[in-house]
Scaffold this motif. Structure first.
Motif, short mmCIF file in Angstrom:
data_model
loop_
_atom_site.label_atom_id
_atom_site.label_comp_id
_atom_site.label_asym_id
_atom_site.label_seq_id
_atom_site.Cartn_x
_atom_site.Cartn_y
_atom_site.Cartn_z
N ASP A 246 -29.29 -23.10 -12.97
CA ASP A 246 -30.75 -22.99 -12.88
C ASP A 246 -31.21 -21.59 -13.27
N LEU A 247 -30.47 -20.56 -12.82
CA LEU A 247 -30.81 -19.19 -13.19
C LEU A 247 -30.70 -19.01 -14.70
N GLN A 248 -29.63 -19.49 -15.28
CA GLN A 248 -29.43 -19.36 -16.72
C GLN A 248 -30.56 -20.04 -17.50
N ALA A 249 -31.09 -21.15 -16.98
CA ALA A 249 -32.15 -21.90 -17.67
C ALA A 249 -33.54 -21.27 -17.53
N CYS A 250 -33.70 -20.29 -16.65
CA CYS A 250 -35.00 -19.63 -16.49
C CYS A 250 -35.34 -18.83 -17.74
N PRO A 251 -36.64 -18.60 -17.99
CA PRO A 251 -36.99 -17.75 -19.13
C PRO A 251 -36.28 -16.40 -19.05
N ASP A 252 -35.65 -16.02 -20.13
CA ASP A 252 -34.84 -14.78 -20.20
C ASP A 252 -33.71 -14.77 -19.18
N GLY A 253 -33.37 -15.93 -18.60
CA GLY A 253 -32.30 -16.00 -17.61
C GLY A 253 -32.62 -15.21 -16.35
N THR A 254 -33.92 -15.04 -16.07
CA THR A 254 -34.35 -14.17 -14.96
C THR A 254 -35.23 -14.94 -14.00
N SER A 255 -35.00 -14.71 -12.70
CA SER A 255 -35.79 -15.35 -11.65
C SER A 255 -35.88 -14.44 -10.44
N GLY A 256 -36.94 -14.61 -9.67
CA GLY A 256 -37.03 -13.93 -8.38
C GLY A 256 -36.03 -14.54 -7.41
N TRP A 257 -35.36 -13.68 -6.64
CA TRP A 257 -34.43 -14.15 -5.60
C TRP A 257 -35.21 -14.16 -4.31
N ASP A 258 -35.90 -15.27 -4.05
CA ASP A 258 -36.81 -15.36 -2.91
C ASP A 258 -36.19 -16.14 -1.77
N GLY A 259 -36.91 -16.20 -0.67
CA GLY A 259 -36.49 -17.02 0.45
C GLY A 259 -35.52 -16.36 1.41
N VAL A 260 -35.24 -15.08 1.25
CA VAL A 260 -34.34 -14.38 2.17
C VAL A 260 -35.07 -14.25 3.51
N ARG A 261 -34.52 -14.86 4.56
CA ARG A 261 -35.17 -14.83 5.87
C ARG A 261 -34.21 -14.40 6.97
N ASN A 262 -33.35 -13.48 6.64
CA ASN A 262 -32.43 -12.87 7.59
C ASN A 262 -32.73 -11.37 7.55
N TYR A 263 -32.97 -10.78 8.72
CA TYR A 263 -33.39 -9.38 8.75
C TYR A 263 -32.36 -8.42 8.17
N GLN A 264 -31.09 -8.62 8.46
CA GLN A 264 -30.07 -7.72 7.93
C GLN A 264 -30.01 -7.83 6.41
N ALA A 265 -30.03 -9.05 5.88
CA ALA A 265 -30.03 -9.24 4.43
C ALA A 265 -31.30 -8.66 3.83
N ARG A 266 -32.44 -8.86 4.48
CA ARG A 266 -33.70 -8.30 4.00
C ARG A 266 -33.63 -6.78 3.91
N ASN A 267 -33.08 -6.15 4.95
CA ASN A 267 -33.00 -4.69 4.97
C ASN A 267 -32.13 -4.17 3.82
N ARG A 268 -31.02 -4.81 3.59
CA ARG A 268 -30.16 -4.38 2.48
C ARG A 268 -30.86 -4.58 1.14
N LEU A 269 -31.49 -5.74 0.97
CA LEU A 269 -32.20 -6.03 -0.26
C LEU A 269 -33.33 -5.01 -0.47
N ARG A 270 -34.12 -4.79 0.54
CA ARG A 270 -35.29 -3.90 0.45
C ARG A 270 -34.89 -2.43 0.30
N ASP A 271 -33.86 -2.00 1.04
CA ASP A 271 -33.56 -0.58 1.14
C ASP A 271 -32.40 -0.10 0.26
N GLU A 272 -31.55 -1.02 -0.20
CA GLU A 272 -30.34 -0.59 -0.88
C GLU A 272 -30.17 -1.14 -2.29
N MET A 273 -30.77 -2.29 -2.60
CA MET A 273 -30.61 -2.86 -3.94
C MET A 273 -31.40 -2.06 -4.96
N ASP A 274 -30.79 -1.86 -6.12
CA ASP A 274 -31.43 -1.13 -7.21
C ASP A 274 -31.36 -1.92 -8.50
N ASN A 275 -32.38 -1.73 -9.31
CA ASN A 275 -32.39 -2.31 -10.65
C ASN A 275 -31.10 -1.90 -11.36
#
Length: 118
Positions: free
Chosen positions: A18-47
């Motif tokens: 499904d990701l590969q089929a998205c335009p430019d193979g790019t999609s938002g990674w949404d729906g994260v509803r775990n606080y620890q995962a959210r914190n890592r995503l928000r505070d540590e993930m980089d482009n």
């Protein structure tokens, strides 16, 4: 220094195909509803960080391919949509609780890395 993240998804919901089929193979990674995962995503993930895509809740859970973080973290718009399964009535645009990043497909493994292999 770039980091490597493991992102889990159920292939019946959103697979690497499904990701590969998205335009430019790019999609938002949404729906994260775990606080620890959210914190890592928000505070540590980089482009530019590397991502391993892990299919779970399926016949053979495995790392099935790679992606790359393609944006800075930003508020997950599904939290504000009452019709979305990700809706959170406690979130407001001024004080969002949940974040997402865009990810871009890189490759699919010819042989998935199963838990048994790992």
């Amino acid at each position: 220094m770039s980091k490597i993240w493991l992102l889990k998804t159920e292939p019946d919901t959103f697979s690497i195909e499904d990701l590969q089929a998205c335009p430019d193979g790019t999609s938002g990674w949404d729906g994260v509803r775990n606080y620890q995962a959210r914190n890592r995503l928000r505070d540590e993930m980089d482009n530019g960080d590397a991502v391993l895509i892990y299919h779970s809740s399926c016949a053979e859970p495995a790392i099935v391919g790679e992606a790359q973080v393609a944006s800075a973290p930003y508020p997950d718009p599904s939290q504000f949509d009452p019709d979305s399964t990700g809706y959170d009535p406690r979130s407001t645009p001024d004080t969002p609780r949940w974040y997402q990043v865009d990810i871009r497909f890189v490759c699919m493994y010819p042989q998935p890395l199963t838990l048994k292999t790992l």
